[in-house]
Design a protein around this motif. Structure first.
Motif, PDB file in Angstrom:
ATOM      1  N   PRO A 296       0.752  -1.152   0.046  1.00  0.00           N
ATOM      2  CA  PRO A 296      -0.101   0.027  -0.208  1.00  0.00           C
ATOM      3  C   PRO A 296       0.828   1.265   0.193  1.00  0.00           C
ATOM      4  CG  PRO A 296      -0.899  -1.467   1.782  1.00  0.00           C
ATOM      5  CD  PRO A 296       0.421  -2.262   1.135  1.00  0.00           C
ATOM      6  N   ARG A 297       1.952   1.214   0.542  1.00  0.00           N
ATOM      7  CA  ARG A 297       2.853   2.487   0.430  1.00  0.00           C
ATOM      8  C   ARG A 297       3.437   2.705  -0.906  1.00  0.00           C
ATOM      9  NH1 ARG A 297       7.766   0.407   4.041  1.00  0.00           N
ATOM     10  NH2 ARG A 297       7.333  -1.444   2.689  1.00  0.00           N
ATOM     11  N   PHE A 298       3.243   1.705  -1.953  1.00  0.00           N
ATOM     12  CA  PHE A 298       3.833   2.112  -3.207  1.00  0.00           C
ATOM     13  C   PHE A 298       2.742   1.763  -4.118  1.00  0.00           C
ATOM     14  CE2 PHE A 298       7.432   0.535  -0.421  1.00  0.00           C
ATOM     15  CZ  PHE A 298       7.838   1.522  -0.096  1.00  0.00           C
ATOM     16  N   ALA A 299       1.767   1.684  -3.737  1.00  0.00           N
ATOM     17  CA  ALA A 299       0.614   0.969  -4.678  1.00  0.00           C
ATOM     18  C   ALA A 299       0.522   1.776  -6.040  1.00  0.00           C
ATOM     19  CB  ALA A 299      -0.783   1.344  -4.098  1.00  0.00           C
ATOM     20  N   CYS A 300       0.568   3.182  -5.914  1.00  0.00           N
ATOM     21  CA  CYS A 300       0.703   4.100  -7.430  1.00  0.00           C
ATOM     22  C   CYS A 300       1.809   5.089  -7.156  1.00  0.00           C
ATOM     23  CB  CYS A 300      -0.587   4.755  -7.540  1.00  0.00           C
ATOM     24  SG  CYS A 300      -1.374   5.978  -6.349  1.00  0.00           S
ATOM     25  N   ASN A 301       1.903   5.801  -8.262  1.00  0.00           N
ATOM     26  CA  ASN A 301       2.915   6.860  -8.316  1.00  0.00           C
ATOM     27  C   ASN A 301       2.826   7.923  -7.145  1.00  0.00           C
ATOM     28  OD1 ASN A 301       5.329   8.546  -9.683  1.00  0.00           O
ATOM     29  ND2 ASN A 301       3.748   9.907  -9.656  1.00  0.00           N
ATOM     30  N   VAL A 302       1.560   8.506  -6.897  1.00  0.00           N
ATOM     31  CA  VAL A 302       1.343   9.422  -5.834  1.00  0.00           C
ATOM     32  C   VAL A 302       1.906   8.977  -4.347  1.00  0.00           C
ATOM     33  CG1 VAL A 302      -0.231  10.626  -4.458  1.00  0.00           C
ATOM     34  CG2 VAL A 302      -0.206  10.703  -7.146  1.00  0.00           C
ATOM     35  N   ASP A 303       1.487   7.536  -4.184  1.00  0.00           N
ATOM     36  CA  ASP A 303       2.038   7.041  -3.009  1.00  0.00           C
ATOM     37  C   ASP A 303       3.433   6.941  -2.972  1.00  0.00           C
ATOM     38  OD1 ASP A 303      -0.659   6.588  -2.036  1.00  0.00           O
ATOM     39  OD2 ASP A 303      -1.110   4.523  -3.340  1.00  0.00           O
ATOM     40  N   ARG A 304       4.169   6.509  -4.158  1.00  0.00           N
ATOM     41  CA  ARG A 304       5.493   6.263  -4.311  1.00  0.00           C
ATOM     42  C   ARG A 304       6.315   7.519  -3.739  1.00  0.00           C
ATOM     43  NH1 ARG A 304       4.060   2.586  -8.231  1.00  0.00           N
ATOM     44  NH2 ARG A 304       4.460   3.981  -9.823  1.00  0.00           N
ATOM     45  N   VAL A 305       5.613   8.592  -4.446  1.00  0.00           N
ATOM     46  CA  VAL A 305       6.101  10.095  -4.108  1.00  0.00           C
ATOM     47  C   VAL A 305       6.073  10.333  -2.663  1.00  0.00           C
ATOM     48  CG1 VAL A 305       5.958  12.398  -4.566  1.00  0.00           C
ATOM     49  CG2 VAL A 305       5.832  10.691  -6.465  1.00  0.00           C
ATOM     50  N   ALA A 306       4.942   9.944  -2.021  1.00  0.00           N
ATOM     51  CA  ALA A 306       4.758  10.371  -0.486  1.00  0.00           C
ATOM     52  C   ALA A 306       5.678   9.625   0.296  1.00  0.00           C
ATOM     53  CB  ALA A 306       3.438  10.087  -0.169  1.00  0.00           C
ATOM     54  N   ASN A 307       6.154   8.156  -0.117  1.00  0.00           N
ATOM     55  CA  ASN A 307       6.950   7.250   0.684  1.00  0.00           C
ATOM     56  C   ASN A 307       8.432   7.221   0.110  1.00  0.00           C
ATOM     57  OD1 ASN A 307       5.048   6.439   3.059  1.00  0.00           O
ATOM     58  ND2 ASN A 307       3.849   5.923   0.990  1.00  0.00           N
ATOM     59  N   VAL A 308       8.753   8.439  -0.854  1.00  0.00           N
ATOM     60  CA  VAL A 308      10.155   8.042  -1.429  1.00  0.00           C
ATOM     61  C   VAL A 308      11.208   7.724  -0.727  1.00  0.00           C
ATOM     62  CG1 VAL A 308      10.849  10.717  -1.402  1.00  0.00           C
ATOM     63  CG2 VAL A 308      11.378   9.216  -3.293  1.00  0.00           C
ATOM     64  N   GLU A 309      11.330   8.355   0.535  1.00  0.00           N
ATOM     65  CA  GLU A 309      12.561   7.958   1.437  1.00  0.00           C
ATOM     66  C   GLU A 309      12.629   6.646   1.832  1.00  0.00           C
ATOM     67  OE1 GLU A 309      14.715  10.146   1.892  1.00  0.00           O
ATOM     68  OE2 GLU A 309      13.847  11.794   0.931  1.00  0.00           O
ATOM     69  N   SER A 310      11.588   6.125   2.134  1.00  0.00           N
ATOM     70  CA  SER A 310      11.384   4.555   2.499  1.00  0.00           C
ATOM     71  C   SER A 310      11.887   3.847   1.221  1.00  0.00           C
ATOM     72  CB  SER A 310      10.128   4.010   2.930  1.00  0.00           C
ATOM     73  OG  SER A 310       9.909   4.791   4.178  1.00  0.00           O
ATOM     74  N   LEU A 311      11.110   3.980   0.065  1.00  0.00           N
ATOM     75  CA  LEU A 311      11.373   3.582  -1.046  1.00  0.00           C
ATOM     76  C   LEU A 311      12.931   3.470  -1.325  1.00  0.00           C
ATOM     77  CD1 LEU A 311      10.260   2.045  -3.709  1.00  0.00           C
ATOM     78  CD2 LEU A 311       9.604   4.335  -4.614  1.00  0.00           C
ATOM     79  N   THR A 312      13.460   4.669  -1.516  1.00  0.00           N
ATOM     80  CA  THR A 312      14.972   4.864  -1.889  1.00  0.00           C
ATOM     81  C   THR A 312      15.679   3.932  -1.182  1.00  0.00           C
ATOM     82  OG1 THR A 312      14.494   6.937  -2.464  1.00  0.00           O
ATOM     83  CG2 THR A 312      16.870   6.377  -2.064  1.00  0.00           C
ATOM     84  N   ALA A 313      15.463   3.658   0.489  1.00  0.00           N
ATOM     85  CA  ALA A 313      16.095   2.721   1.101  1.00  0.00           C
ATOM     86  C   ALA A 313      15.947   1.350   0.885  1.00  0.00           C
ATOM     87  CB  ALA A 313      15.793   2.872   2.644  1.00  0.00           C
ATOM     88  N   ILE A 314      14.784   0.987   0.374  1.00  0.00           N
ATOM     89  CA  ILE A 314      14.468  -0.238  -0.004  1.00  0.00           C
ATOM     90  C   ILE A 314      15.391  -0.678  -1.160  1.00  0.00           C
ATOM     91  CG2 ILE A 314      12.914  -1.933  -0.984  1.00  0.00           C
ATOM     92  CD1 ILE A 314      11.007  -0.478   0.993  1.00  0.00           C
ATOM     93  N   ILE A 315      15.181   0.277  -2.427  1.00  0.00           N
ATOM     94  CA  ILE A 315      15.857  -0.107  -3.561  1.00  0.00           C
ATOM     95  C   ILE A 315      17.535   0.090  -3.348  1.00  0.00           C
ATOM     96  CG2 ILE A 315      16.630   0.945  -5.878  1.00  0.00           C
ATOM     97  CD1 ILE A 315      13.682   2.338  -5.884  1.00  0.00           C
ATOM     98  N   GLU A 316      18.161   0.879  -2.557  1.00  0.00           N
ATOM     99  CA  GLU A 316      19.574   0.579  -2.238  1.00  0.00           C
ATOM    100  C   GLU A 316      19.971  -0.416  -1.402  1.00  0.00           C
ATOM    101  OE1 GLU A 316      20.842   4.620  -0.946  1.00  0.00           O
ATOM    102  OE2 GLU A 316      20.720   5.645  -3.053  1.00  0.00           O
ATOM    103  N   ALA A 317      19.223  -0.908  -0.691  1.00  0.00           N
ATOM    104  CA  ALA A 317      19.401  -2.070   0.212  1.00  0.00           C
ATOM    105  C   ALA A 317      19.698  -3.225  -0.861  1.00  0.00           C
ATOM    106  CB  ALA A 317      18.279  -2.491   0.973  1.00  0.00           C
ATOM    107  N   ALA A 318      18.746  -3.476  -1.828  1.00  0.00           N
ATOM    108  CA  ALA A 318      19.074  -4.202  -3.018  1.00  0.00           C
ATOM    109  C   ALA A 318      20.082  -4.096  -3.676  1.00  0.00           C
ATOM    110  CB  ALA A 318      17.498  -4.200  -3.788  1.00  0.00           C
ATOM    111  N   PHE A 319      20.281  -2.904  -4.011  1.00  0.00           N
ATOM    112  CA  PHE A 319      21.504  -2.601  -5.077  1.00  0.00           C
ATOM    113  C   PHE A 319      23.091  -2.678  -4.301  1.00  0.00           C
ATOM    114  CE2 PHE A 319      19.361   0.628  -8.199  1.00  0.00           C
ATOM    115  CZ  PHE A 319      18.435  -0.549  -8.559  1.00  0.00           C
ATOM    116  N   ALA A 320      22.916  -2.946  -2.909  1.00  0.00           N
ATOM    117  CA  ALA A 320      24.236  -2.974  -2.192  1.00  0.00           C
ATOM    118  C   ALA A 320      24.866  -4.108  -2.318  1.00  0.00           C
ATOM    119  CB  ALA A 320      23.905  -2.929  -0.537  1.00  0.00           C
TER     120      ALA A 320
END
Length: 434
Positions: A296-320
């Motif tokens: 639900p935090r990332f269900a659509c673009n508006v949600d992803r923008v609102a939770n961009v800090e959490s999203l960035t952390a998840i992506i960079e953890a995968a990229f690590a």
């Protein structure tokens, strides 16, 4: 920066990417057009350089005491300014004091023979010098007269000085760029570039119309209008939401994920997700986290923008666990748009530029320099890509050519004639000239 072969300037790209010898004297679209330009800095020189690339003869008038001040912005290209090298290839340079009698006659003769006259004189200077559109086109109705200014004619800002950064401020660009805590200017002369490109397209349009009507045109391009057009989307956003666009550094303010992410080796990769299909594919095939596609935090673009800090952390953890090369391979395999953060000088050696033979070599007074071909590819011919002139390099030849000026340039009915300009020399200021 890799070397650009000397013979590259003598070849033409064919549609299949191979090279063929350039035909000497091959006709370019503007080969029969003469442009006279009283210009300096960026906007006007950019417009006329594009005309030169299309084959126009461009005669650049410069001050005797140092010329175009863009010559002195830096000394990075074999002792020449990077700005001047970029903006002035393919032009002829003559030094003239356009307020002095003999030099003014030369200028009059050149304008009389021109198809296009461009200037970015200080506000009010053209009228004092008799170089405004009304004065010049009275005796030369087929002339395309193009003025570039900061704020346009009329209005409270008409005589206000205008430089690129100042127009970025006036149009709101600086408040849309930078970090959340500090606004920033664009890293290149964006107001000048926008203005120069509109001047270029306006001149081409006027040349096209003249073929049918025989009439020239009086064009005026203001930097405020040019950059204001480019700022329309942020202006709409702010006007209809009551909120200022967010400054987010290199991240997009209203799309996520869209921006820089660190890989495991410390390098940075940029990626962009534009729709829900890409988001699902990114979660499944790149991150290996299919559950994120329905989180639900990332269900659509508006949600992803609102939770961009959490999203960035998840992506960079995968990229690590991956270096930047592996991240790029995974993104490409999933058809996710991505780019590597490169320094500016690498554009000349960019693998796609090299593979498509998009770089040539131009001569400057200090030595050869690489130059990118103009973006429009026409397989019928290649852009002229002429030499960058030294200050006054063509003065003697041009003075000799226009010494036997057309009678119009000397007649009392010529509004450009030194004896009939509206204001005497004592009424003109040194700031009149570019």
């Amino acid at each position: 920066m890799g070397a650009v072969p000397e013979d590259r300037a003598k070849t033409t790209s064919t549609p299949d990417g191979s090279l063929r010898p350039e035909v000497p004297g091959a006709s370019l679209p503007l080969a029969d057009v003469t442009v006279v330009t009283l210009e300096q800095a960026v906007a006007a020189p950019l417009a006329t350089r594009h005309l030169a690339d299309l084959g126009a003869r461009v005669i650049k008038i410069e001050r005797p005491d140092g010329g175009d001040f863009a010559r002195h912005y830096d000394r990075t290209v074999h002792g020449e300014s990077s700005y001047f090298v970029w903006l002035n290839r393919g032009k002829e340079s003559i030094t003239l004091d356009v307020k002095e009698g003999t030099d003014r006659v030369v200028l009059n003769a050149m304008i009389a023979a021109a198809d296009v006259f461009v200037h970015n004189l200080a506000p009010g200077a053209a009228q004092r010098l008799g170089l405004d559109a009304e004065s010049v086109r009275t005796g030369h109705p087929g002339l395309i007269h193009c003025v570039i200014s900061g704020y346009g004619s009329g209005g409270p800002y008409e005589r206000k000085k205008a430089y690129d950064l100042l127009l970025q401020c006036e149009t709101g660009l600086v408040l849309t760029t930078g970090s959340p805590t500090e606004p920033a200017k664009a890293g290149l002369s964006i107001a000048d570039i926008a203005t120069g490109m509109y001047a270029f397209s306006g001149i081409l349009t006027a040349l096209y119309e003249r073929r049918a009507t025989g009439e020239g045109a009086s064009l005026h391009i203001a930097m405020l209008d040019a950059l204001g057009e480019w700022m329309s989307q942020p202006a709409y956003f702010a006007a209809f939401t009551g909120e200022q666009p967010r400054r987010t550094g290199a991240r997009h303010p209203s799309i996520a994920p869209y921006g820089p992410h660190r890989a495991g080796d410390g390098a940075t990769v940029f990626l962009g997700i534009q729709n829900e299909r890409e988001w699902s594919r990114f979660c499944h095939e790149v991150l290996g986290r299919p559950e994120l596609a329905t989180d639900p935090r990332f269900a659509c673009n508006v949600d992803r923008v609102a939770n961009v800090e959490s999203l960035t952390a998840i992506i960079e953890a995968a990229f690590a666990g991956w270096g930047v090369n592996e991240v790029e391979v995974r993104l490409e395999a999933a058809e996710i748009a991505n780019a590597r953060l490169r320094p500016p000088q690498e554009i000349f050696d960019h693998p796609q530029v090299v593979a498509r033979h998009r770089c040539r070599q131009v001569h400057t007074p200090g030595g050869p320099a690489p130059a990118l071909l103009p973006p429009v590819i026409d397989p019928r011919h290649e852009s002229a890509m002429g030499a960058v002139p030294a200050l006054g390099e063509h003065s003697a030849a041009l003075r000799a050519e226009f010494a036997a000026a057309q009678p119009w340039a000397h007649s009392a009915s010529n509004p450009l004639d030194t004896n009939s300009t509206p204001a005497p020399p004592s009424a003109r200021t040194t700031s009149d000239l570019p």
